[in-house]
Motif scaffolding. Structure first.
Motif, PDB file in Angstrom:
ATOM      1  N   GLN A  26       0.824  -1.209   0.000  1.00 42.71           N
ATOM      2  CA  GLN A  26       0.000   0.000   0.000  1.00 42.71           C
ATOM      3  C   GLN A  26       0.858   1.259   0.000  1.00 42.71           C
ATOM      4  O   GLN A  26       0.578   2.217  -0.742  1.00 42.71           O
ATOM      5  N   ALA A  27       1.917   1.260   0.809  1.00 44.87           N
ATOM      6  CA  ALA A  27       2.782   2.438   0.875  1.00 44.87           C
ATOM      7  C   ALA A  27       3.455   2.705  -0.466  1.00 44.87           C
ATOM      8  O   ALA A  27       3.526   3.855  -0.921  1.00 44.87           O
ATOM      9  N   LEU A  28       3.955   1.647  -1.102  1.00 39.46           N
ATOM     10  CA  LEU A  28       4.611   1.818  -2.405  1.00 39.46           C
ATOM     11  C   LEU A  28       3.599   2.253  -3.468  1.00 39.46           C
ATOM     12  O   LEU A  28       3.917   3.080  -4.335  1.00 39.46           O
ATOM     13  N   ARG A  29       2.400   1.697  -3.402  1.00 36.98           N
ATOM     14  CA  ARG A  29       1.365   2.068  -4.373  1.00 36.98           C
ATOM     15  C   ARG A  29       1.005   3.547  -4.237  1.00 36.98           C
ATOM     16  O   ARG A  29       0.923   4.285  -5.245  1.00 36.98           O
ATOM     17  N   GLU A  30       0.806   3.978  -3.002  1.00 36.77           N
ATOM     18  CA  GLU A  30       0.438   5.377  -2.778  1.00 36.77           C
ATOM     19  C   GLU A  30       1.587   6.306  -3.146  1.00 36.77           C
ATOM     20  O   GLU A  30       1.366   7.409  -3.671  1.00 36.77           O
ATOM     21  N   HIS A  31       2.837   5.870  -2.867  1.00 38.11           N
ATOM     22  CA  HIS A  31       3.999   6.678  -3.243  1.00 38.11           C
ATOM     23  C   HIS A  31       4.075   6.839  -4.764  1.00 38.11           C
ATOM     24  O   HIS A  31       4.512   7.890  -5.269  1.00 38.11           O
ATOM     25  N   ALA A  32       3.632   5.806  -5.475  1.00 45.30           N
ATOM     26  CA  ALA A  32       3.640   5.861  -6.938  1.00 45.30           C
ATOM     27  C   ALA A  32       2.453   6.630  -7.493  1.00 45.30           C
ATOM     28  O   ALA A  32       2.355   6.822  -8.712  1.00 45.30           O
ATOM     29  N   GLY A  33       1.555   7.060  -6.624  1.00 43.63           N
ATOM     30  CA  GLY A  33       0.404   7.843  -7.065  1.00 43.63           C
ATOM     31  C   GLY A  33      -0.669   7.011  -7.744  1.00 43.63           C
ATOM     32  O   GLY A  33      -1.445   7.543  -8.550  1.00 43.63           O
ATOM     33  N   GLY A  73       8.214   0.108  -9.364  1.00 44.64           N
ATOM     34  CA  GLY A  73       9.568   0.635  -9.490  1.00 44.64           C
ATOM     35  C   GLY A  73      10.691  -0.345  -9.259  1.00 44.64           C
ATOM     36  O   GLY A  73      11.855   0.060  -9.153  1.00 44.64           O
ATOM     37  N   ASN A  74      10.369  -1.645  -9.155  1.00 49.47           N
ATOM     38  CA  ASN A  74      11.409  -2.659  -8.973  1.00 49.47           C
ATOM     39  C   ASN A  74      12.357  -2.334  -7.805  1.00 49.47           C
ATOM     40  O   ASN A  74      13.586  -2.381  -7.941  1.00 49.47           O
ATOM     41  N   THR A  75      11.784  -2.016  -6.662  1.00 54.88           N
ATOM     42  CA  THR A  75      12.606  -1.711  -5.479  1.00 54.88           C
ATOM     43  C   THR A  75      13.201  -2.975  -4.851  1.00 54.88           C
ATOM     44  O   THR A  75      14.175  -2.897  -4.098  1.00 54.88           O
ATOM     45  N   GLY A  76      12.589  -4.126  -5.120  1.00 49.64           N
ATOM     46  CA  GLY A  76      13.040  -5.384  -4.522  1.00 49.64           C
ATOM     47  C   GLY A  76      12.361  -5.696  -3.205  1.00 49.64           C
ATOM     48  O   GLY A  76      12.511  -6.796  -2.661  1.00 49.64           O
TER      49      GLY A  76
END
Length: 279
Positions: A26-33, A73-76
Motif C-alpha cells: 500500500q505504501a509503495l502504491r500510494e507513493h507511486a500515485g 519501481g522494482n525496489t526489490g
C-alpha cells in the motif's frame, strides 16, 4: 534481534507477516500515485484482491509479487519479503507463536507449571481432555488443529537429545484426574516415558512442601543459541514474552530455588509411579 523490551513483549497478530507485506504494498502504491483500481489493472488482479493483500487477508500469488514489483519501481521490497510470508501456525494461540518459534531453536528449556501438565509432556488423550474443556467450545476442526499443533511441538523432546529440558510440576496437577482415570493412567505412562532420557529432568513439588519460590505462578525460561535468556508468562487469554534482563534474571533465581525445594528427579519419578499405582 531487537533488544527493545516493548518489541519483544508485543505478541504478533495471526496474520502479522501478511499485514506487514500488505502495508508495504500500500505504501509503495500510494507513493507511486496509483489508486487501487489503477494498480489492479497493472498487476492484472481485481481491486478486491489488491485490497485483501493490502489488509493482510490474502497470501499474494507469485505473479502478484512480480507484477507488483514492475508496477512499483522494482525496489526489490516485495520480492525479498515474499518468501518470509506465513499464514500463521494453526492450533497455536497468537500470543504463544513467538515463544513457540524460540523454543525450536533454544539450547535449554525450563518450565514450571501449577495448572496443567506442561504441553511438551501431555499425552494425546490428556491434550484432548484439555481442549474439550475449552470455553467457548471448539469445533471438531479447531480441536484437531489444537491437538495436532501440541503433538507437533512435542517432537522436539525426541529430536533434540542433547538439549536439556527441565520441568517442575506441582503434585496437585498430577492428582487432578482431568479426563478420567484411564486418561490419567495413560498420562502417567507417557510422562514417565518422556522423562526417562538423560536430557529430560522432571521434578515434582510435593503437596507438603513448606517453602515455595514460584508462588507468583507458572513460568517458562529458555536460552537462545546466542546466549540470551528469555522468559514467558501466560494467563487467561494472554501471554507475555519477557526480555528485560533484570526481570529474566529474577525469574531464573526463583526457578533455581524451586529446583532445590522440589523432589529430585529420581524421587519425582517414584512419586509418579506411586500415584499411578493408586488409580
Amino acid at each position: 534481534m531487537t533488544t527493545d523490551n516493548g518489541d519483544w513483549e508485543r505478541e504478533p497478530d495471526p496474520s502479522d507477516s501478511l499485514r506487514t507485506f500488505g502495508a508495504v504494498v500500500q505504501a509503495l502504491r500510494e507513493h507511486a500515485g496509483l489508486s487501487r483500481v489503477e494498480f489492479a489493472e497493472l498487476v492484472r488482479f481485481s481491486k478486491h484482491t489488491v485490497e485483501s493483500v493490502e489488509l493482510g487477508r490474502r497470501m499474494p500469488d507469485e505473479s502478484f509479487v512480480e507484477r507488483g514489483e514492475e508496477a512499483l519501481g522494482n525496489t526489490g521490497a516485495l520480492r525479498k519479503s515474499a518468501p518470509h510470508l506465513t499464514r500463521g501456525e494453526p492450533g497455536l494461540a497468537a500470543w504463544f507463536r513467538r515463544w513457540a518459534r524460540l523454543e525450536r531453536a533454544a539450547v535449554s528449556l525450563c518450565t514450571y507449571e501449577c495448572r496443567l501438565v506442561p504441553g511438551l509432556l501431555q499425552s494425546e488423550a490428556y491434550v484432548r481432555a484439555v481442549f474439550d474443556n475449552s470455553i467457548p467450545l471448539l469445533t471438531d476442526a479447531q480441536l484437531e488443529a489444537q491437538v495436532t499443533a501440541r503433538l507437533e511441538r512435542q517432537k522436539m523432546l525426541r529430536e533434540r537429545p542433547t538439549v536439556p529440558f527441565s520441568f517442575i510440576v506441582e503434585e496437585s496437577v498430577f492428582r487432578r484426574r482431568l479426563g478420567g482415570t484411564e486418561v490419567t493412567r495413560s498420562l502417567f505412562d507417557h510422562v514417565l516415558e518422556l522423562s526417562a532420557p538423560r536430557n529430560v529432568f522432571l521434578q515434582i513439588v510435593p503437596l507438603d512442601a513448606e517453602v515455595h519460590a514460584c508462588l507468583d505462578g507458572s513460568v517458562r525460561l529458555l536460552e537462545t543459541p546466542e546466549g540470551r535468556r528469555l522468559a514467558y508468562s501466560e494467563g487467561q487469554q494472554t501471554g507475555r514474552l519477557i526480555a528485560g534482563q533484570k526481570e529474566v534474571s529474577l525469574l531464573y533465581q526463583r526457578y533455581d530455588t524451586l529446583r532445590s525445594q522440589a523432589l529430585n528427579p529420581q524421587d519425582s519419578r517414584g512419586l509418579l509411579k506411586r500415584l499411578r499405582g493408586e488409580l
